[in-house]
Design a protein around this motif. Sequence first.
Motif, PDB file in Angstrom:
ATOM      1  N   LEU A 305     -35.432 -39.806 -29.924  1.00 18.66           N
ATOM      2  CA  LEU A 305     -35.827 -41.169 -30.286  1.00 18.66           C
ATOM      3  C   LEU A 305     -37.340 -41.327 -30.298  1.00 18.66           C
ATOM      4  O   LEU A 305     -37.892 -42.082 -31.097  1.00 18.66           O
ATOM      5  N   VAL A 306     -38.014 -40.602 -29.431  1.00 13.00           N
ATOM      6  CA  VAL A 306     -39.475 -40.719 -29.363  1.00 13.00           C
ATOM      7  C   VAL A 306     -40.161 -39.574 -30.098  1.00 13.00           C
ATOM      8  O   VAL A 306     -41.364 -39.356 -29.951  1.00 13.00           O
ATOM      9  N   GLY A 307     -39.397 -38.819 -30.889  1.00 21.12           N
ATOM     10  CA  GLY A 307     -39.980 -37.830 -31.778  1.00 21.12           C
ATOM     11  C   GLY A 307     -40.280 -36.485 -31.162  1.00 21.12           C
ATOM     12  O   GLY A 307     -41.055 -35.708 -31.726  1.00 21.12           O
ATOM     13  N   MET A 308     -39.674 -36.152 -30.023  1.00 22.08           N
ATOM     14  CA  MET A 308     -39.915 -34.841 -29.423  1.00 22.08           C
ATOM     15  C   MET A 308     -39.187 -33.765 -30.193  1.00 22.08           C
ATOM     16  O   MET A 308     -38.085 -33.971 -30.703  1.00 22.08           O
ATOM     17  N   GLY A 309     -39.782 -32.584 -30.289  1.00 18.82           N
ATOM     18  CA  GLY A 309     -39.146 -31.467 -30.949  1.00 18.82           C
ATOM     19  C   GLY A 309     -38.032 -30.881 -30.103  1.00 18.82           C
ATOM     20  O   GLY A 309     -37.942 -31.129 -28.898  1.00 18.82           O
ATOM     21  N   TYR A 310     -37.198 -30.066 -30.741  1.00 12.04           N
ATOM     22  CA  TYR A 310     -36.060 -29.490 -30.022  1.00 12.04           C
ATOM     23  C   TYR A 310     -36.502 -28.445 -28.994  1.00 12.04           C
ATOM     24  O   TYR A 310     -35.806 -28.233 -28.002  1.00 12.04           O
ATOM     25  N   ASP A 311     -37.629 -27.776 -29.222  1.00 11.70           N
ATOM     26  CA  ASP A 311     -38.125 -26.854 -28.193  1.00 11.70           C
ATOM     27  C   ASP A 311     -38.406 -27.607 -26.899  1.00 11.70           C
ATOM     28  O   ASP A 311     -38.022 -27.179 -25.806  1.00 11.70           O
ATOM     29  N   ALA A 312     -39.063 -28.766 -27.030  1.00  9.23           N
ATOM     30  CA  ALA A 312     -39.378 -29.578 -25.856  1.00  9.23           C
ATOM     31  C   ALA A 312     -38.114 -30.110 -25.191  1.00  9.23           C
ATOM     32  O   ALA A 312     -38.073 -30.291 -23.972  1.00  9.23           O
ATOM     33  N   CYS A 313     -37.077 -30.367 -25.993  1.00  6.59           N
ATOM     34  CA  CYS A 313     -35.811 -30.844 -25.421  1.00  6.59           C
ATOM     35  C   CYS A 313     -35.152 -29.773 -24.564  1.00  6.59           C
ATOM     36  O   CYS A 313     -34.527 -30.073 -23.546  1.00  6.59           O
ATOM     37  N   GLY A 314     -35.268 -28.511 -24.978  1.00  7.23           N
ATOM     38  CA  GLY A 314     -34.588 -27.439 -24.261  1.00  7.23           C
ATOM     39  C   GLY A 314     -35.329 -26.906 -23.055  1.00  7.23           C
ATOM     40  O   GLY A 314     -34.719 -26.322 -22.152  1.00  7.23           O
ATOM     41  N   GLU A 315     -36.640 -27.100 -23.019  1.00  6.02           N
ATOM     42  CA  GLU A 315     -37.451 -26.521 -21.937  1.00  6.02           C
ATOM     43  C   GLU A 315     -37.004 -26.948 -20.534  1.00  6.02           C
ATOM     44  O   GLU A 315     -36.938 -26.108 -19.629  1.00  6.02           O
ATOM     45  N   PRO A 316     -36.701 -28.244 -20.294  1.00  4.08           N
ATOM     46  CA  PRO A 316     -36.291 -28.616 -18.934  1.00  4.08           C
ATOM     47  C   PRO A 316     -35.006 -27.934 -18.474  1.00  4.08           C
ATOM     48  O   PRO A 316     -34.729 -27.874 -17.282  1.00  4.08           O
ATOM     49  N   PHE A 317     -34.218 -27.422 -19.424  1.00  2.64           N
ATOM     50  CA  PHE A 317     -32.954 -26.759 -19.090  1.00  2.64           C
ATOM     51  C   PHE A 317     -33.110 -25.240 -19.049  1.00  2.64           C
ATOM     52  O   PHE A 317     -32.121 -24.515 -18.954  1.00  2.64           O
ATOM     53  N   GLY A 318     -34.358 -24.766 -19.144  1.00  2.00           N
ATOM     54  CA  GLY A 318     -34.612 -23.330 -19.060  1.00  2.00           C
ATOM     55  C   GLY A 318     -34.180 -22.561 -20.281  1.00  2.00           C
ATOM     56  O   GLY A 318     -33.810 -21.381 -20.185  1.00  2.00           O
ATOM     57  N   LEU A 319     -34.235 -23.195 -21.456  1.00  2.00           N
ATOM     58  CA  LEU A 319     -33.740 -22.579 -22.686  1.00  2.00           C
ATOM     59  C   LEU A 319     -34.886 -22.203 -23.619  1.00  2.00           C
ATOM     60  O   LEU A 319     -35.850 -22.956 -23.760  1.00  2.00           O
ATOM     61  N   ALA A 320     -34.759 -21.056 -24.283  1.00  2.00           N
ATOM     62  CA  ALA A 320     -35.819 -20.548 -25.151  1.00  2.00           C
ATOM     63  C   ALA A 320     -35.502 -20.685 -26.631  1.00  2.00           C
ATOM     64  O   ALA A 320     -36.397 -20.870 -27.447  1.00  2.00           O
ATOM     65  N   ILE A 321     -34.212 -20.597 -27.007  1.00  2.00           N
ATOM     66  CA  ILE A 321     -33.831 -20.679 -28.427  1.00  2.00           C
ATOM     67  C   ILE A 321     -32.853 -21.812 -28.689  1.00  2.00           C
ATOM     68  O   ILE A 321     -32.434 -22.025 -29.822  1.00  2.00           O
ATOM     69  N   MET A 322     -32.486 -22.551 -27.642  1.00  2.75           N
ATOM     70  CA  MET A 322     -31.503 -23.615 -27.757  1.00  2.75           C
ATOM     71  C   MET A 322     -32.039 -24.894 -27.125  1.00  2.75           C
ATOM     72  O   MET A 322     -32.946 -24.848 -26.291  1.00  2.75           O
ATOM     73  N   CYS A 323     -31.456 -26.019 -27.531  1.00  4.14           N
ATOM     74  CA  CYS A 323     -31.847 -27.285 -26.916  1.00  4.14           C
ATOM     75  C   CYS A 323     -30.827 -27.757 -25.890  1.00  4.14           C
ATOM     76  O   CYS A 323     -31.149 -28.572 -25.035  1.00  4.14           O
ATOM     77  N   ASP A 324     -29.588 -27.235 -25.955  1.00  2.00           N
ATOM     78  CA  ASP A 324     -28.541 -27.725 -25.046  1.00  2.00           C
ATOM     79  C   ASP A 324     -27.502 -26.660 -24.708  1.00  2.00           C
ATOM     80  O   ASP A 324     -26.408 -26.986 -24.285  1.00  2.00           O
ATOM     81  N   ALA A 325     -27.821 -25.392 -24.950  1.00  2.00           N
ATOM     82  CA  ALA A 325     -26.919 -24.258 -24.704  1.00  2.00           C
ATOM     83  C   ALA A 325     -25.819 -24.140 -25.745  1.00  2.00           C
ATOM     84  O   ALA A 325     -24.924 -23.308 -25.602  1.00  2.00           O
ATOM     85  N   LEU A 326     -25.902 -24.936 -26.806  1.00  2.00           N
ATOM     86  CA  LEU A 326     -24.946 -24.800 -27.905  1.00  2.00           C
ATOM     87  C   LEU A 326     -25.661 -24.865 -29.251  1.00  2.00           C
ATOM     88  O   LEU A 326     -25.386 -24.070 -30.151  1.00  2.00           O
ATOM     89  N   HIS A 327     -26.593 -25.821 -29.392  1.00  2.00           N
ATOM     90  CA  HIS A 327     -27.332 -25.996 -30.636  1.00  2.00           C
ATOM     91  C   HIS A 327     -28.712 -25.339 -30.548  1.00  2.00           C
ATOM     92  O   HIS A 327     -29.290 -25.251 -29.469  1.00  2.00           O
TER      93      HIS A 327
END
Length: 347
Positions: A305-327
Amino acid sequence: MSSRTPRTPKSKARGGGAPFIPPKQGINGFESTFRDYSMMFVSGFVAFALAKIQGKIYLPEAFVLPLTIACGCVAAFALLGLYLLNRGTMPPSNDPHSYCANGKKKPALVFLGDSITHQTLSGEFCKMVAKAKQELAIVNCGQNSIATDTVLNERVDWVVACDPKYVSVMIGTNDIKGIYKPEWAEGTIENFSVKEGEITFATFRRNMTSIVANLIKYTDAKIAIHTLPPMGEDLECEANTFIYKANSIIKEVVDRVKSPRVTLIDTFGNLERFLLETTTKEQREKGLKVDNFGDAKVSIALKRLVGMGYDACGEPFGLAIMCDALHLNDTGAKIVADAVVEWIGSS
Protein backbone atom coordinates in the motif's frame (compact mmCIF):
# COMPACT_ATOMS: atom_id res chain seq x y z
CA MET A 1 1.82 -41.51 -20.92
CA SER A 2 -1.90 -40.89 -20.69
CA SER A 3 -3.31 -37.51 -21.57
CA ARG A 4 -6.68 -35.88 -21.61
CA THR A 5 -7.59 -33.65 -24.53
CA PRO A 6 -10.28 -31.02 -23.88
CA ARG A 7 -12.77 -29.84 -26.47
CA THR A 8 -11.40 -28.02 -29.49
CA PRO A 9 -10.53 -24.48 -28.34
CA LYS A 10 -13.35 -22.03 -28.97
CA SER A 11 -11.16 -19.87 -31.19
CA LYS A 12 -10.63 -22.87 -33.51
CA ALA A 13 -14.18 -24.23 -33.37
CA ARG A 14 -15.89 -21.11 -34.73
CA GLY A 15 -14.60 -21.44 -38.27
CA GLY A 16 -15.51 -18.32 -40.21
CA GLY A 17 -17.74 -16.88 -37.48
CA ALA A 18 -16.96 -14.06 -35.06
CA PRO A 19 -13.59 -14.58 -33.35
CA PHE A 20 -13.58 -15.87 -29.81
CA ILE A 21 -12.52 -13.20 -27.32
CA PRO A 22 -11.60 -14.58 -23.90
CA PRO A 23 -13.65 -13.19 -21.01
CA LYS A 24 -12.26 -11.00 -18.27
CA GLN A 25 -11.24 -13.29 -15.44
CA GLY A 26 -13.37 -13.17 -12.33
CA ILE A 27 -12.61 -13.08 -8.61
CA ASN A 28 -12.99 -16.84 -8.25
CA GLY A 29 -12.75 -17.96 -4.67
CA PHE A 30 -13.06 -14.53 -3.09
CA GLU A 31 -16.77 -13.85 -3.60
CA SER A 32 -17.67 -14.84 -0.03
CA THR A 33 -14.79 -12.80 1.37
CA PHE A 34 -15.93 -9.72 -0.53
CA ARG A 35 -19.46 -10.30 0.79
CA ASP A 36 -18.26 -10.67 4.39
CA TYR A 37 -16.16 -7.50 4.28
CA SER A 38 -18.99 -5.59 2.59
CA MET A 39 -21.42 -6.59 5.34
CA MET A 40 -18.82 -5.66 7.97
CA PHE A 41 -18.36 -2.24 6.39
CA VAL A 42 -22.08 -1.52 6.10
CA SER A 43 -22.73 -2.70 9.67
CA GLY A 44 -19.81 -0.74 11.07
CA PHE A 45 -20.72 2.42 9.21
CA VAL A 46 -24.40 2.24 10.25
CA ALA A 47 -23.39 1.62 13.87
CA PHE A 48 -20.91 4.51 13.69
CA ALA A 49 -23.60 6.85 12.35
CA LEU A 50 -26.16 5.79 14.96
CA ALA A 51 -23.69 6.12 17.81
CA LYS A 52 -22.61 9.57 16.62
CA ILE A 53 -26.09 10.94 15.89
CA GLN A 54 -28.33 9.12 18.37
CA GLY A 55 -25.84 7.94 21.00
CA LYS A 56 -26.34 10.79 23.45
CA ILE A 57 -30.10 10.20 23.45
CA TYR A 58 -29.96 6.49 24.29
CA LEU A 59 -26.58 5.98 25.99
CA PRO A 60 -24.68 7.46 28.93
CA GLU A 61 -22.40 10.16 27.57
CA ALA A 62 -19.27 8.36 28.74
CA PHE A 63 -20.07 5.44 26.38
CA VAL A 64 -20.77 7.46 23.24
CA LEU A 65 -17.25 8.43 22.17
CA PRO A 66 -15.62 4.98 22.74
CA LEU A 67 -18.50 3.25 20.93
CA THR A 68 -18.34 5.71 18.03
CA ILE A 69 -14.59 5.19 17.66
CA ALA A 70 -14.95 1.39 17.83
CA CYS A 71 -17.67 1.32 15.16
CA GLY A 72 -15.66 3.68 12.97
CA CYS A 73 -12.60 1.42 13.28
CA VAL A 74 -14.64 -1.62 12.22
CA ALA A 75 -15.90 0.24 9.13
CA ALA A 76 -12.40 1.50 8.29
CA PHE A 77 -10.87 -1.98 8.71
CA ALA A 78 -13.51 -3.50 6.43
CA LEU A 79 -12.98 -0.78 3.83
CA LEU A 80 -9.22 -1.43 3.87
CA GLY A 81 -9.92 -5.15 3.48
CA LEU A 82 -12.16 -4.51 0.47
CA TYR A 83 -9.49 -2.32 -1.13
CA LEU A 84 -6.77 -4.93 -0.63
CA LEU A 85 -9.03 -7.70 -1.94
CA ASN A 86 -9.84 -5.65 -5.02
CA ARG A 87 -6.16 -4.93 -5.67
CA GLY A 88 -5.24 -8.57 -5.17
CA THR A 89 -7.92 -10.10 -7.40
CA MET A 90 -8.19 -7.57 -10.23
CA PRO A 91 -7.23 -9.07 -13.62
CA PRO A 92 -3.98 -7.95 -15.23
CA SER A 93 -4.41 -4.93 -17.50
CA ASN A 94 -2.68 -6.86 -20.30
CA ASP A 95 -4.84 -9.99 -20.03
CA PRO A 96 -5.96 -12.17 -23.00
CA HIS A 97 -9.33 -10.39 -23.14
CA SER A 98 -7.73 -6.97 -23.59
CA TYR A 99 -5.16 -8.22 -26.11
CA CYS A 100 -7.78 -9.90 -28.32
CA ALA A 101 -10.40 -7.15 -27.98
CA ASN A 102 -7.85 -4.47 -28.94
CA GLY A 103 -6.86 -6.12 -32.19
CA LYS A 104 -3.63 -8.03 -31.46
CA LYS A 105 -1.43 -5.16 -32.63
CA LYS A 106 1.88 -6.92 -31.86
CA PRO A 107 2.98 -10.57 -31.82
CA ALA A 108 2.20 -11.98 -28.38
CA LEU A 109 4.24 -13.61 -25.65
CA VAL A 110 1.63 -15.13 -23.34
CA PHE A 111 2.57 -15.93 -19.75
CA LEU A 112 0.33 -18.74 -18.50
CA GLY A 113 0.22 -19.53 -14.80
CA ASP A 114 -1.14 -18.91 -11.30
CA SER A 115 -0.55 -16.13 -8.73
CA ILE A 116 3.20 -16.15 -9.39
CA THR A 117 2.28 -15.05 -12.93
CA HIS A 118 -0.79 -12.95 -12.01
CA GLN A 119 1.61 -10.75 -10.04
CA THR A 120 -0.64 -8.85 -7.71
CA LEU A 121 1.11 -10.81 -4.92
CA SER A 122 4.44 -11.60 -6.54
CA GLY A 123 7.42 -10.01 -8.29
CA GLU A 124 6.53 -8.72 -11.75
CA PHE A 125 8.68 -10.65 -14.23
CA CYS A 126 6.08 -10.04 -16.95
CA LYS A 127 6.77 -6.30 -16.79
CA MET A 128 10.51 -6.92 -16.74
CA VAL A 129 10.28 -8.96 -19.95
CA ALA A 130 7.99 -6.33 -21.51
CA LYS A 131 10.65 -3.69 -20.90
CA ALA A 132 13.33 -5.86 -22.53
CA LYS A 133 11.18 -7.07 -25.46
CA GLN A 134 9.19 -4.05 -26.58
CA GLU A 135 8.58 -5.58 -30.02
CA LEU A 136 6.25 -8.09 -28.36
CA ALA A 137 2.87 -7.71 -26.68
CA ILE A 138 3.27 -9.25 -23.23
CA VAL A 139 -0.03 -10.95 -22.33
CA ASN A 140 -0.58 -12.02 -18.72
CA CYS A 141 -2.79 -15.11 -18.45
CA GLY A 142 -2.18 -15.77 -14.77
CA GLN A 143 -4.63 -15.95 -11.90
CA ASN A 144 -4.36 -16.47 -8.17
CA SER A 145 -5.15 -19.96 -6.84
CA ILE A 146 -5.63 -21.83 -10.14
CA ALA A 147 -4.12 -25.24 -10.77
CA THR A 148 -3.40 -27.32 -13.87
CA ASP A 149 -7.03 -28.45 -14.17
CA THR A 150 -8.31 -24.91 -14.85
CA VAL A 151 -5.44 -24.21 -17.24
CA LEU A 152 -6.17 -27.35 -19.23
CA ASN A 153 -9.93 -26.99 -19.39
CA GLU A 154 -10.24 -23.21 -19.75
CA ARG A 155 -7.07 -21.14 -20.00
CA VAL A 156 -5.54 -23.03 -22.93
CA ASP A 157 -8.56 -21.69 -24.87
CA TRP A 158 -7.60 -18.16 -23.87
CA VAL A 159 -3.99 -18.64 -24.93
CA VAL A 160 -4.96 -20.12 -28.30
CA ALA A 161 -7.25 -17.13 -28.96
CA CYS A 162 -4.20 -14.85 -28.74
CA ASP A 163 -2.44 -16.59 -31.70
CA PRO A 164 0.80 -16.28 -29.71
CA LYS A 165 4.31 -16.28 -31.06
CA TYR A 166 5.63 -17.42 -27.68
CA VAL A 167 4.02 -19.06 -24.64
CA SER A 168 5.70 -19.27 -21.21
CA VAL A 169 4.06 -21.79 -18.86
CA MET A 170 4.68 -21.86 -15.10
CA ILE A 171 1.82 -23.79 -13.53
CA GLY A 172 1.45 -26.38 -10.79
CA THR A 173 2.42 -24.70 -7.52
CA ASN A 174 -1.18 -24.86 -6.28
CA ASP A 175 -1.40 -28.53 -7.29
CA ILE A 176 1.71 -29.40 -5.32
CA LYS A 177 0.81 -27.14 -2.41
CA GLY A 178 -2.50 -29.01 -2.22
CA ILE A 179 -0.81 -32.42 -2.38
CA TYR A 180 1.58 -31.36 0.39
CA LYS A 181 -1.31 -30.17 2.57
CA PRO A 182 -4.70 -31.41 1.34
CA GLU A 183 -6.56 -28.69 3.27
CA TRP A 184 -4.79 -26.13 1.07
CA ALA A 185 -6.35 -27.75 -2.00
CA GLU A 186 -9.95 -27.39 -0.82
CA GLY A 187 -10.42 -23.80 -2.02
CA THR A 188 -8.94 -24.48 -5.46
CA ILE A 189 -11.05 -27.63 -5.91
CA GLU A 190 -14.29 -25.89 -4.89
CA ASN A 191 -13.81 -22.45 -6.43
CA PHE A 192 -12.49 -23.67 -9.77
CA SER A 193 -14.60 -26.85 -9.99
CA VAL A 194 -11.65 -29.22 -10.34
CA LYS A 195 -13.14 -32.08 -12.33
CA GLU A 196 -11.62 -35.04 -10.48
CA GLY A 197 -12.56 -33.54 -7.12
CA GLU A 198 -9.01 -34.13 -5.93
CA ILE A 199 -5.45 -33.13 -6.78
CA THR A 200 -2.76 -35.81 -6.96
CA PHE A 201 0.57 -36.35 -8.66
CA ALA A 202 -1.29 -38.53 -11.19
CA THR A 203 -3.70 -35.72 -12.12
CA PHE A 204 -0.80 -33.25 -12.21
CA ARG A 205 1.14 -35.47 -14.62
CA ARG A 206 -1.89 -36.02 -16.85
CA ASN A 207 -2.85 -32.36 -16.92
CA MET A 208 0.70 -31.18 -17.67
CA THR A 209 0.97 -33.68 -20.51
CA SER A 210 -2.30 -32.49 -22.03
CA ILE A 211 -1.52 -28.78 -21.56
CA VAL A 212 1.72 -29.16 -23.52
CA ALA A 213 0.07 -31.38 -26.16
CA ASN A 214 -2.75 -28.90 -26.74
CA LEU A 215 -0.47 -25.88 -26.94
CA ILE A 216 1.55 -27.71 -29.58
CA LYS A 217 -1.56 -28.81 -31.49
CA TYR A 218 -3.53 -25.57 -31.45
CA THR A 219 -0.79 -22.92 -31.67
CA ASP A 220 2.30 -22.33 -33.78
CA ALA A 221 4.07 -20.82 -30.80
CA LYS A 222 7.43 -21.58 -29.34
CA ILE A 223 6.70 -22.85 -25.84
CA ALA A 224 8.75 -22.60 -22.65
CA ILE A 225 7.79 -24.90 -19.77
CA HIS A 226 9.18 -23.82 -16.39
CA THR A 227 10.04 -26.05 -13.50
CA LEU A 228 8.28 -24.85 -10.35
CA PRO A 229 9.96 -22.47 -7.86
CA PRO A 230 10.68 -23.83 -4.40
CA MET A 231 8.11 -23.64 -1.62
CA GLY A 232 10.13 -21.69 0.89
CA GLU A 233 13.88 -21.20 0.65
CA ASP A 234 14.87 -24.13 2.85
CA LEU A 235 15.74 -26.42 -0.06
CA GLU A 236 15.85 -29.51 2.18
CA CYS A 237 12.49 -29.00 3.90
CA GLU A 238 9.66 -31.51 3.47
CA ALA A 239 7.62 -29.20 1.22
CA ASN A 240 10.42 -29.05 -1.31
CA THR A 241 10.61 -32.83 -1.58
CA PHE A 242 7.17 -32.49 -3.20
CA ILE A 243 8.50 -29.78 -5.53
CA TYR A 244 11.45 -31.99 -6.55
CA LYS A 245 9.01 -34.75 -7.51
CA ALA A 246 6.77 -32.32 -9.44
CA ASN A 247 9.75 -30.94 -11.33
CA SER A 248 10.90 -34.43 -12.28
CA ILE A 249 7.43 -34.93 -13.79
CA ILE A 250 7.66 -31.64 -15.69
CA LYS A 251 11.08 -32.59 -17.09
CA GLU A 252 9.75 -36.00 -18.09
CA VAL A 253 6.78 -34.43 -19.89
CA VAL A 254 9.05 -32.10 -21.86
CA ASP A 255 11.48 -34.92 -22.68
CA ARG A 256 8.70 -37.13 -24.02
CA VAL A 257 7.28 -34.41 -26.26
CA LYS A 258 10.45 -34.27 -28.37
CA SER A 259 9.27 -31.11 -30.12
CA PRO A 260 11.77 -28.47 -31.27
CA ARG A 261 9.14 -25.88 -30.33
CA VAL A 262 9.19 -26.84 -26.65
CA THR A 263 11.97 -25.73 -24.28
CA LEU A 264 12.44 -26.45 -20.59
CA ILE A 265 13.42 -23.46 -18.45
CA ASP A 266 14.76 -24.78 -15.15
CA THR A 267 13.41 -22.01 -12.94
CA PHE A 268 13.91 -24.07 -9.78
CA GLY A 269 17.53 -24.71 -10.74
CA ASN A 270 18.16 -21.03 -11.48
CA LEU A 271 16.68 -19.94 -8.15
CA GLU A 272 18.46 -22.72 -6.28
CA ARG A 273 21.79 -21.69 -7.78
CA PHE A 274 21.26 -18.09 -6.66
CA LEU A 275 20.35 -19.18 -3.13
CA LEU A 276 23.38 -21.46 -2.81
CA GLU A 277 25.69 -18.69 -4.03
CA THR A 278 24.30 -15.86 -1.89
CA THR A 279 22.94 -17.42 1.31
CA THR A 280 24.07 -19.94 3.91
CA LYS A 281 22.26 -23.11 4.88
CA GLU A 282 21.64 -21.58 8.31
CA GLN A 283 19.99 -18.51 6.72
CA ARG A 284 17.78 -20.68 4.54
CA GLU A 285 16.72 -22.85 7.46
CA LYS A 286 15.83 -19.79 9.57
CA GLY A 287 13.73 -18.15 6.86
CA LEU A 288 9.93 -18.24 6.83
CA LYS A 289 8.57 -21.69 5.93
CA VAL A 290 5.83 -22.21 3.37
CA ASP A 291 3.77 -23.80 6.15
CA ASN A 292 3.48 -20.29 7.63
CA PHE A 293 3.33 -18.23 4.43
CA GLY A 294 -0.10 -16.95 5.44
CA ASP A 295 1.56 -15.08 8.29
CA ALA A 296 3.19 -12.76 5.75
CA LYS A 297 0.07 -11.86 3.73
CA VAL A 298 -1.18 -8.91 5.78
CA SER A 299 2.31 -7.53 6.21
CA ILE A 300 2.99 -7.66 2.48
CA ALA A 301 -0.40 -6.18 1.60
CA LEU A 302 0.14 -3.23 3.92
CA LYS A 303 3.69 -2.65 2.69
CA ARG A 304 2.51 -2.70 -0.91
CA LEU A 305 0.00 0.00 0.00
CA VAL A 306 2.88 2.36 0.70
CA GLY A 307 4.81 1.32 -2.39
CA MET A 308 7.47 -0.97 -0.90
CA GLY A 309 9.13 -3.43 -3.24
CA TYR A 310 8.79 -7.17 -2.81
CA ASP A 311 12.44 -7.52 -1.77
CA ALA A 312 11.74 -5.22 1.17
CA CYS A 313 8.61 -7.22 1.99
CA GLY A 314 10.57 -10.47 2.24
CA GLU A 315 13.58 -9.21 4.19
CA PRO A 316 11.93 -9.25 7.66
CA PHE A 317 11.11 -12.94 7.09
CA GLY A 318 14.71 -13.83 6.19
CA LEU A 319 13.93 -14.40 2.51
CA ALA A 320 16.24 -13.70 -0.44
CA ILE A 321 14.16 -14.64 -3.53
CA MET A 322 10.65 -14.68 -2.07
CA CYS A 323 8.35 -12.25 -0.30
CA ASP A 324 6.30 -14.79 1.68
CA ALA A 325 7.87 -18.26 1.13
CA LEU A 326 5.52 -18.93 -1.78
CA HIS A 327 5.60 -15.94 -4.15
CA LEU A 328 8.71 -14.44 -5.73
CA ASN A 329 10.17 -11.11 -4.72
CA ASP A 330 11.76 -8.70 -7.21
CA THR A 331 15.09 -10.55 -7.13
CA GLY A 332 13.43 -13.90 -7.84
CA ALA A 333 11.29 -12.34 -10.56
CA LYS A 334 14.38 -10.92 -12.30
CA ILE A 335 15.94 -14.39 -12.39
CA VAL A 336 12.82 -15.65 -14.17
CA ALA A 337 12.68 -12.66 -16.52
CA ASP A 338 16.35 -13.02 -17.50
CA ALA A 339 15.82 -16.69 -18.37
CA VAL A 340 12.76 -15.88 -20.52
CA VAL A 341 14.57 -13.10 -22.37
CA GLU A 342 17.51 -15.45 -23.01
CA TRP A 343 15.12 -18.14 -24.29
CA ILE A 344 13.45 -15.72 -26.72
CA GLY A 345 16.84 -14.58 -27.97
CA SER A 346 18.06 -18.12 -28.53
CA SER A 347 14.88 -19.15 -30.33
